[in-house]
Each structure stands twice: as C-alpha cells, then as structure tokens.
Design a protein around this motif. Sequence first.
Motif, short mmCIF file in Angstrom:
data_model
loop_
_atom_site.label_atom_id
_atom_site.label_comp_id
_atom_site.label_asym_id
_atom_site.label_seq_id
_atom_site.Cartn_x
_atom_site.Cartn_y
_atom_site.Cartn_z
N ASP A 6 0.86 -1.18 0.00
CA ASP A 6 0.00 0.00 0.00
C ASP A 6 0.89 1.22 0.00
N ILE A 7 0.98 1.87 -1.14
CA ILE A 7 1.87 3.03 -1.21
C ILE A 7 1.23 4.19 -1.95
N PHE A 8 1.73 5.35 -1.68
CA PHE A 8 1.30 6.58 -2.34
C PHE A 8 2.56 7.38 -2.59
N VAL A 9 2.83 7.71 -3.85
CA VAL A 9 4.01 8.51 -4.16
C VAL A 9 3.57 9.73 -4.95
N GLY A 10 3.85 10.89 -4.43
CA GLY A 10 3.49 12.12 -5.13
C GLY A 10 4.68 12.68 -5.86
N ASN A 11 4.42 13.40 -6.94
CA ASN A 11 5.53 14.06 -7.65
C ASN A 11 6.16 15.09 -6.72
N THR A 12 5.32 15.78 -5.97
CA THR A 12 5.82 16.59 -4.88
C THR A 12 5.61 15.75 -3.63
N THR A 13 6.67 15.52 -2.87
CA THR A 13 6.54 14.65 -1.71
C THR A 13 5.63 15.29 -0.67
N LEU A 14 4.61 14.54 -0.28
CA LEU A 14 3.67 15.05 0.71
C LEU A 14 4.29 14.94 2.09
N ILE A 15 4.26 16.03 2.84
CA ILE A 15 4.78 16.01 4.20
C ILE A 15 3.64 16.43 5.13
N ASP A 16 3.25 15.58 6.04
CA ASP A 16 2.24 15.95 7.02
C ASP A 16 2.97 16.34 8.30
N GLU A 67 15.33 10.16 6.08
CA GLU A 67 16.22 10.28 7.23
C GLU A 67 17.69 10.24 6.81
N ARG A 68 18.00 9.36 5.89
CA ARG A 68 19.37 9.23 5.40
C ARG A 68 19.87 10.59 4.86
N LEU A 69 18.98 11.29 4.17
CA LEU A 69 19.36 12.58 3.60
C LEU A 69 19.43 13.65 4.68
N LEU A 70 18.59 13.51 5.68
CA LEU A 70 18.57 14.52 6.74
C LEU A 70 19.86 14.47 7.55
N HIS A 71 20.56 13.36 7.49
CA HIS A 71 21.82 13.27 8.20
C HIS A 71 22.85 14.20 7.60
N ALA A 72 22.69 14.51 6.33
CA ALA A 72 23.57 15.50 5.70
C ALA A 72 22.67 16.45 4.93
N PRO A 73 22.11 17.43 5.60
CA PRO A 73 21.09 18.29 4.98
C PRO A 73 21.42 18.85 3.60
N PRO A 74 22.67 19.22 3.30
CA PRO A 74 22.89 19.71 1.93
C PRO A 74 22.51 18.67 0.88
N LYS A 75 22.60 17.40 1.25
CA LYS A 75 22.19 16.34 0.32
C LYS A 75 20.70 16.44 0.02
N LEU A 76 19.94 16.80 1.03
CA LEU A 76 18.50 16.92 0.84
C LEU A 76 18.20 17.98 -0.21
N LEU A 77 19.01 19.02 -0.22
CA LEU A 77 18.80 20.10 -1.18
C LEU A 77 19.17 19.68 -2.60
N HIS A 78 20.19 18.86 -2.72
CA HIS A 78 20.68 18.53 -4.06
C HIS A 78 20.13 17.24 -4.61
N GLN A 79 19.53 16.43 -3.77
CA GLN A 79 19.06 15.14 -4.25
C GLN A 79 17.93 15.32 -5.25
N LEU A 80 17.72 14.30 -6.07
CA LEU A 80 16.70 14.40 -7.11
C LEU A 80 15.49 13.53 -6.83
N ILE A 81 15.60 12.65 -5.83
CA ILE A 81 14.55 11.64 -5.67
C ILE A 81 13.25 12.22 -5.11
N PHE A 82 13.37 13.11 -4.14
CA PHE A 82 12.16 13.69 -3.56
C PHE A 82 12.06 15.15 -3.96
N GLN A 83 10.97 15.48 -4.62
CA GLN A 83 10.77 16.88 -4.98
C GLN A 83 10.02 17.55 -3.84
N ILE A 84 10.74 18.39 -3.11
CA ILE A 84 10.17 19.03 -1.93
C ILE A 84 10.42 20.53 -2.04
N PRO A 85 9.38 21.34 -1.88
CA PRO A 85 9.59 22.80 -1.96
C PRO A 85 10.58 23.25 -0.88
#
Lengths: 364, 1042
Positions: A6-16, A67-85
């Motif tokens: 059971d999964i849901f994947v948005g083009n923009t990652t939904l964050i609640d 979480e893996r990306l949050l360990h090195a926040p600049p990675k979160l900014l440059h990664q391509l997998i999750f599109q997050i505003p």
Amino acid sequence: MTSELDIFVGNTTLIDEDVYRLWLDGYSVTDAVALRVRSGILEQTGATAAVLQSDTMDHYRTFHMLERLLHAPPKLLHQLIFQIPPSRQALLIERYYAFDEAFVREVLGKKLSKGTKKDLDDISTKTGITLKSCRRQFDNFKRVFKVVEEMRGSLVDNIQQHFLLSDRLARDYAAIVFFANNRFETGKKKLQYLSFGDFAFCAELMIQNWTLGAVGEAPIDLDSQMDDMDMDLDKEFLQDLKELKVLVADKDLLDLHKSLVCTALRGKLGVFSEMEANFKNLSRGLVNVAAKLTHNKDVRDLFVDLVEKFVEPCRSDHWPLSDVRFFLNQYSASVHSLDGFRHQALWDRYMGTLRGCLLRLYHD
Amino acid sequence: MPGKLKVKIVAGRHLPVMDRASDLTDAFVEVKFGNTTFKTDVYLKSLNPQWNSEWFKFEVDDEDLQDEPLQITVLDHDTYSANDAIGKVYIDIDPLLYSEAATVISGWFPIYDTIHGIRGEINVVVKVDLFNDLNRFRQSSCGVKFFCTTSIPKCYRAVIIHGFVEELVVNEDPEYQWIDRIRTPRASNEARQRLISLMSGELQRKIGLKVLEMRGNAVVGYLQCFDLEGESGLVVRAIGTACTLDKLSSPAAFLPACNSPSKEMKESPLVHPPSHGCRSTHNSPIHTATGSRLTQNFSVSVPTLIYTGMGSGSAGKEGGPFKALLRQQTQSALEQREFPFFTLTAFPPGFLVHVGGVVSARSVKLLDRIHNPDEPETRDAWWAEIRQEIKSHAKALGCHAVVGYSESTSICEEVCILSASGTAAVLNPRFLQDGTVEGCLEQRLEENLSTRCGFCHIPYDELNMPFPAHLTYCYNCRKQKVPDVLFTTIDLPTDATVIGKGCLIQARLCRLKKKAQAEANATAISNLLPFMEYEVHTQLMNKLKLKGMNALFGLRIQITVGENMLMGLASATGVYLAALPTPGGIQIAGKTPNDGSYEQHISHMQKKINDTIAKNKELYEINPPEISEEIIGSPIPEPRQRSRLLRSQSESSDEVTELDLSHGKKDAFVLEIDDTDAMEDVHSLLTDVPPPSGFYSCNTEIMPGINNWTSEIQMFTSVRVIRLSSLNLTNQALNKNFNDLCENLLKSLYFKLRSMIPCCLCHVNFTVSLPEDELIQVTVTAVAITFDKNQALQTTKTPVEKSLQRASTDNEELLQFPLELCSDSLPSHPFPPVKEHLESASSNSGIPAAQRATSVDYSSFADRCSSWIELIKLKAQTIRRGSIKTTVTVEKASPVGDGNFRNRSAPPCANSTVGVVKMTPLSFIPGAKITKYLGIINMFFIRETTSLREEGGVSGFLHAFIAEVFAMVRAHVAALGGNAVVSYIMKQCVFMENPNKNQAQCLINVSGDAVVFVRESDLEVVSSQQPTTNCQSSCTEGEVTT
C-alpha cells in the motif's frame, strides 16, 4: 483480505507536519495512529481508521527514506529523488535537528560516546521521551560534533553551513558541541535549577571571548596546534589566569580593591553590609576559579564552582539581581584603579565573560 | 553518415562508496553508442569526480540515431579485479533530432542500477549535428514529432489530420533466454532495459516512416505498449494519429484553422444514422500448437439506450440507395484509409460532428513462440482482425470513423486478451483533406454555436434503428433527436453544455474461473467475457442513473485475466448534458409482489435509492430547467408517443415483465430484484460513498463544470495489492473485496490530499492486474488540481445563466484570433434572415434536407437570441480583455477565473539547486501556458532486490522505486531544458515478489511529453507592455480544455 502492499508517491513529496512530529517523537505507527485518532481527525475528515493507518504508514516510510538525507542536509537540497519545496525542506531539517529541553539537559557536557548512548535508556525513562527520539537527538548531537570537530572557523557558521539550520538552532548546537568538547559538568544537583538556555548563553560568551578563535590570533604556523578555534578554550589564556591570583593573595591589593568597591557602592546597594562582609570570600572565590582553570578537571567544574562560590552565597543573603549587577560591574571596573595590578587586559577578558555568565546564572 | 553525436562527461556527485578501505571511489565513465565505446580517465578517490572530458564524437546513421539510446556507464576502477559497475544512464536522443525541440541535452542524471536503485548523479552534455540527407530510400524518419498528448498540442495548429498509424516489433525476451540461468540478475535486467529501449526507438522510427508516407509531420496521441509475453517473447507496439501540424507563429492562436465547410461538404451533409450505443464482440480464435483453429464467433450487442440480451450484432441498415450514395461521398476521405481510427480524445472545434457510441472488441488468443522476430505476422494479424471488427462495428452504427481509440492487452501465462475500444463518430471531413480554405468567420461562429449540442444528435433514421432506442428531441436546439444516454471514450467536447458538475463513475466486477490449460482456458475466458461486459455495462448504467446524470465520457473498460479469475473495471466521468433528456429514476420491482414483508423491503430500498438520487443531484448541482417548454421561444416538439419501456434486468430475454414506467415525463429505469445477485447489485449501488465535500473526481482531462483552476497541482501514483483469503471464494465475496479495495483506495486519496481542498482529482486512471493467484493489484495515477472556491460558489446561479456564461467562455476561447473581424460584422446584423441561418446551421450539423424543411423556425429564433446575447457578452469581454488585461478586477469578472493564481502560487524556490519539474497526466498545466514541446519521454525501468526485508518490505521497495522513476523522468526533462511533463502516464507497473526468497522485481514503463511552460503571472508582465490580442490567449489558454 489483507493488504500486502500500500503506497502513495506524489511528484511533490507530501509532508504531514503532525505525522512528522509524531515520527520525530519516536512513536510507533500503532501509537501514532492512536494519537491521531484521539486528535479527532477522523471526525473532521470522515476518514476511517484503516485510512489513517495507511496514511501514517506511508508518511513513516517517506520519513524513513528521508532520514538518510537529513543526516547530511545539503544532500537533501541537491538530491533528485524527492521533490520538496524549499520551505518544506527547511522545515524538515529544522524539526529533525530540534531537541527536547529535558533531553539536552541530561546529556549537556557529557562525552558523546557509546557509553553515554547506553545511558539513553535511563534518560528515556527519566524524561518520558521515547528511546527512539532520545537516540535521534543524541545522534544529531554526535553527528554535528563529528562534522565540525575538525573544522576551523566560526563554530556557528560551520554548523549552519553543514546542517542548514536556522541561526538560533545553530547557536544552540554550537553550545552543545562546546559543552561536549569541554565536558562541563551540568548534571550536579545544585545545577539543576539552570536551564539549557542559561548554559547556551554562557557558552556563547565563552566561545566569543575565551577561545582561540575569539582572539583572532590563530596560530599561523602549520599544525603547531591542532586546537579547534572555537571549540577549545585558549590554553595560553587559561595559563595566564594564574596571574590573577595576586588580587586575593596580596592582602594590600585585596583591601584596596574592597575599599574601592565599597566606596563606589555605598548607599547604592540594598545589601551593602552583606556585600561588605562577604567581599573577600566572593572575590577569593571568583579569582580562585580563574586560577584553577589550568586543570581540565577544574574546567569541567566551572559551573559548579561559580554556583558554589558566588551564586549560592549571594542567594542566601537574598541579593536582588540588580545589586548583583551593580556589584559585579563595580568589582570588575575597580581593578583598573589598582596601580599595582598589571594584568588589566587579562582581567577584562576573564571578568567580562564571567560577569555575563554570573548574571545569567543568578536566578532561582 | 548523416549525423554526428557529441557527448561530454562533466562531473559526478553523491557517488556511492565503492572502496570500503578508503571510503572513496575511483570512478570513470564509459560512453557507448551503437558499437562504439569511449572512456573517460579514472578520477581517483572522490565521491564527486570532475572528469570534464573531451567531446566524444560518434559518427552515425540517422537510423541508428533514432533506434539506439546513448548508454552511459559509471564504473569504479579496480586495479586487481574487474571494475565494478556503479550504475547506468540511458539517454534517448530522439528529442535532438527535430529542429523545433531541444537543441542540447545537458544536466544531472541519476545514475541508476537495477539492483541498488539511484546511486549518485552524473552531469552530461549531449549534442547532435545532423547533415541533410537526400536519400529517397531512407530508413530513418528524423524530424517527425511525437506527442503523447491526445489532442492537438497547444502552440500547434492541425492542418490535416491524416489518421491512424500503427506498428509493432517483436523480439525474444532476454529474461527467458537460456543464458539467463548463468547470468547475474543485473546483466539480465540491463539486457532487457537496453533491448526495450532499442525496440521502442525502432518502433518510433518505423511509425515515423509511415507518417512521412502519409505526408504528415507528427504523431499525436502516440501510445506505445509492451506485452511481456513471457517465454513467447516481447512485443512492443504503438498506435497514434498522424497529423500535419503547423507551429503557431503567434502564441495567441491555439486552435486549428477552422475552414468554412467545403463545397463538397455542403452538397453532401453528413446525414447518416450512426446507430447508437455500445457494441462489443468477442472473437476467440484459438491458435493451437498444431495450427488447427478453433473459432467461436459470437458477438454481444449491448446498446447504450436499452439493454437487449445476448444476440447477434445487427448490422446497420442502410437508409436506401440515395442515402448510401450520399454517405459514400462524405466518407470518401475516410474510406481510403484502412482504419479510420483516431487516438485523439479531444478535437479541434467543428471536427466532431456526431457521436455514435462506444465500440469495442476483444479477442482471446493463445500465445506461441514468435519464431521469426523479423516477421511478426501473427501479432500483426491478431490486431488487424480486432481493428477490422471495430471498423465494422462503427459501420454498423452508421459511423465512418472511430475516435478516442485505444488498444490494450492482458496476459496470464499463455492466454492473452486483446482489447480495442473507441467511440464511433461522424467527422467533418475538411480536417482530413489537403488544401486549406479561407476561414469565414460568420459561418464559423454559427457552426460553433450549433455544435454545442450537435455532437449529441443522432442524425438517425427512426424507422431504421438498428437497436430499439429511446429518442427525444434535443433539449438544446429542439431540432434533432438525441438518445437518452450517451457513452463515449473521448473527453467532453469543450463546447458541450453541461449542467452541474461531473463525477467519476466506476463499475467493478470479478468472476471466478476454473484453472485450466491452453485451449480449455481460452474457451472458458471467452465464454465469460460477454457476461462480464454485460454486467459492467449494467453497473455503469445504474450508477449513472443514481447520480442523476445522462452521459459518460472517457469510458475505459479494462478486463484483466488471472489464473483463476477475471476482473473487469470500467471508469468514466458521468455528466449531465443539457442536450439530453433528464434521466428517469431507478425503479425497483420485485418478482413476488404478493409477499407483504417483501413489498415493504422493496419500498424501503426504493426510498433509499430515490433519496440517493436526490442527494446526488444536490451534490453535483444538477438542476436542469424544470420544464423545458418555458425556454423562450423554443418550440415544443410534437408530443411524442410515450413508449412503454419493457425491459427486464435479467439476462435471459424470456423473462420479460411489462411495466409502464412512464410517469410524468420521465422514464424510469427498472431494476428487478429476482435473486440474490440482483439484490447485491442494488446494495453495491448504494455503498459507493461520494467524495468528501470540497473534493471532485473525474477520469477526463478536466472536471466538467469547474473552470476556475488555480495553479497548484499534485500528480501521484498509488499502488495497492491485496491478498484474498483463498478459502471458499465466491463471486460475491470477490466482488466485495474488489469493490472495497477500490473504494478504500479512493478514500485514502481524499484523505491524503485534504490539504488541497477545494480540489479535483483529474484523469484518475485505475489499472488492475492479477500478479498471482490470490493477489489483486490496483495502480492509480491521477492529478489533484486546486480550484477557486469563490468561483465555485457562483454555480448557485440559475443553470440558464450559467450555461450562457459557460457558452460565452467557450466561445471566447474558440475565437481568439478573429475577434476584430467578428465584432464588426456580426452585431451589425444580429438577426440574419432565418432562411440563411438555418441553411448554414443545418449544413454544418448535418440535418437531412427533409428534416430541415419540417423543423420549425422557432428554434432558430431562440438560438439566434441566445447566440446574439452571447455575442454581445463576448464582445464586451473581448474589449475589456484586450485593453486592460492586467487589472485584477477584470480577471475576476471573467468567468474563466484565472484571477487567483497569483495569490496561490507557491513561493519561489529560494536556494534550491534542483529546478522544479511538474508532472501531470493532463495535456495542460493550469495557470500556465506551454510555450514549447521538447520531445517525447518514454522510459522503461527494471528494479530488482534480493534484500526485500532490508529495504522495507514490498511497500518500501516499490515506494522507493516509483520515487526513483519520477526522479529520473524529472531529470531527463530538466536536461532537455523543460520544466514539466504533460500527458504523463504510467503504462505498466509489473510487480512480482517472492518473500520467501527475500526477493522482488518490478518493471515500470512511463511516458509523456516534455514541455516548457510559462506561468501566466509571468506572462502578464510581458503582455502588459504590449497589450495586444496576445494576452488574452495567455490568460485563457490554461483553461482551454481541449
């Protein structure tokens, strides 16, 4: 009928945000669902418990992947997998690195080692914070520590650059790293009345004035000193502090100092007589703290000493804060009028910071 | 050697640690195209290598350029052992091969490994120098543009729509080759990915050649699919619509040229009665190994109007030699074509004249090994057979063309169901022919107004109806006959008048079947198919009635075959067409009317149903004008003899019960409860929960009745797999499980997207597959779009007002460029002579001459009145728009309602280095204008894991994979210089797991059109400086529904 997948994947990652908080707080999916049900979300939205369960699972999975990306926040900014505003990215990082006051008070000044990690169980029981959340917070401290440990330059800037934290949070982390590095004792019973904010305030003053970075005289010759500019106290300065001993050792100086302070404060202090009676003790206390700072052990006990030698005596005589301020101002300023005392600059560097710290520490 | 491909490897970042000792990587890159390989230097000890290579140059034939993908492999250098692969990037260079699209591909691509997923990124620059090729016998088709979009792409104009193109190529599936037993899974997956990439390149090239032969320059509605036939091989097939497109020089005009009806057209109006309804047939010629052929030919005709039981499909009866002659003339343009099919679902105004109904054909085949991949005759023959059948159905319905055409397969072991469906239609031939005619505005305008209901009309010869049908006069124009219900596979035409809002309607059905082998299995399936089709249809009809609506658009019926069951899922968007009669209610009839308690039960049910209908009408704001006669000046058609509707719900036609259902003016629909099955049907009708307030859903491009989209969109894919308890499965239990699965999935979506309220789920696309015995997998892709609530509230206006408003909006959109002309010419004689008006209107809508004479003039008077009012409104708005576009108040005043996007637009990306790429299954982006099409995106990925638990189980595995697929699509679009993918679809998502072995594998195929869009808010800045007619299009364009 059982749900296998059971999964849901948005083009923009939904964050609640609410679920994110529950996840950060270390609740299991089951507990999180129960808490969400209690919040009345089912009534508001007309959803069923199954929907809530599926939604929570989805968010947890996303957070787990993030979480893996949050360990090195600049990675979160440059990664391509999750599109997050960007605003959401900032929120994710800030919340991930946020910590609980109760928790930080438990580990502040402790070595961020495996040994401490083992104590997390006890901290969890004591503070009521889930073990999972304790681990995250501890690991955050340790991670930030590890990254900035070997770095030169401003501690706050380094933290901000590598973890993309807000200014306030970066300052808090600077304090945590500074305390962990110098292993200041904060856990003693008599220090319990102090908040993290109090310590963080002192840490900032000390970083600004007592470290190598503070003087701007970083050793230029290569690897002569591997001290980190903002994290370690200036060793030379600590050595020099011994010179201040003369202020209490030389009886004439001590008397002169006292009379200068008393003259200046007469009539202005509500607790003048108490001050007059206690002056020598207080002065001896403050100067001895300085003189002892050459030993690591005494550096660790700095706050214990300050509370014992100064805060407690004044408090037992019911000094109001304004009187403490008057006294400390006058106490440090009068030294300039002592002709026989040659270490004015050293005194100012020491007392300037100490005065700030003491005023902050002086409360119930 | 007509092309030179140049590739430069710039840098890498976030590479994985390949050397545990140093925690670093010694990476280098292999660049391969065809049989040529280049290598970069090894960049030692870095996770962020800077290769900055020279330009690697490949000199290749353009044929290869089309077929081959550029293959980039990142490796870790190892002195002592074999180099370890980090991952690969496949780049389709096709977009560089036609001049208007991208000129360079440059950007960060995720490095993908089929076992580990995305492992870092690589920065690549790709260019192509093409030399002119004058070879007449060329095999390449460079320059033919491909679009997934199933309408004429924005910023293009259709000069000619040539028609259907199809092609298929077959090959052996590498996964099933013997070598696979000794090959690593990675090598096998990569072989498959490469092969499919190659095959789709080849397929596209071949289709391109066909387009060139037809003298077209583009393929619109390009749909490419893979059939993983297992041991018998791999089929890649594609269909599309060949067109000649013109790039619009002025971005203002987004509609194809509307030529005045040609001479020929006037002489031979399209009169012919497409019979109406949904026809479907099943052919199940089963090919056995010995080559003997077992044919079971039976066809089921399920007309839309009224159910008939099973019977042979009746052919359309010709209306006499004279009419046949007429038809011959009109259809000449189409008859030349082998298959007059169009994969488009939305059309230029005036293109669609009449819609007949849904035609579909299915056939069950036994797969056998493809012996000679170079001659895929069997597969070609299979499809040809089905298409032939569709064509004959359309003919039988009196239509000469099929629009909204699509094909699909469902494979289980060696059984394959081939399906094709579309909407039989009568088209206006002028788009299909060469030669341009000068546009004449007046005629165009009238034509537009008249076609608002024209497509609903059955130009029907009542005496020669192929099916018993229930006809009334059109509620809009009162001149033509319309059916009471209309089913189509296309999008709602932009000019259609709709009352209230639409909604997603689904019919879901499971049927158990015995496990069987080969022929027996195929026979069992083909025996079940007609029943399923029939029941799906019944469900759709019931649900439509329950919603108080009278038409279905975007109908898609999917039949999926599994080991021990068949699943049917039909999705469509229900609407209330103003031109069609008000649907009657649902009447429940009991079999044993004497039983008191039973009666009570029945009446209770009846009440519930009536309540639901009333509630739905309120929910979807369906409040048509109560008494149509009150409409000013509209003629009252001669009171038609109320026919007694005699239909039984049960399947066997002998149990016919007579009931007079005509109470008042509404005809009711009878549900007869004669057994538990029917009881269950009624129950299931009532279990469908409407979406929570603030939510709407549809499977068409946009929601009928909502015009005021704001710019926030969220595309998503959701996958669910359930395991059925294998114990005593019954059809009922199965149905309930399946129904619950779909309903729960929808509920979850509504919950997840609640922050977007008010919003609409558009293009909701459900796909069902049966990966294993007890597993049902449902995959949903859709886009949630927010809309402006304030505008939504306006719908409380009277419907007449609303329809006027809507009509004026529509016309405004249609008439963008010739406005200056129209404002001069038309209002000067708002009441043209009746005769003339009639003449032109009827010639356009195709009223037979005889009928034209008899139809009274009142209608045209009413039409004129309303059209004149609309015209004035239109003119007023044009002036306002043209001159002072930039003020907010003006925008508010316009019913298009694009005024609010600025307040809603997302904050600008401040510090993010990754550009945002929007993805949507729609052909447009709300609040924005597409300025350039960069090429087609068609990607195929395989992901496999041998550590399923460690990756978070099946959900974790698939979640990560889909996120990675999105990321790779976005990266490719960004590298082409685009910022969005439109008409995005996930065509395949094949998931297989083996939890015992801790393994899982998934194949995903996605496609779409990479585009550049500009926010309207940005455009306004530009247009305010030059307030020409340009700006109005920029503001309305996003809402053009196509």
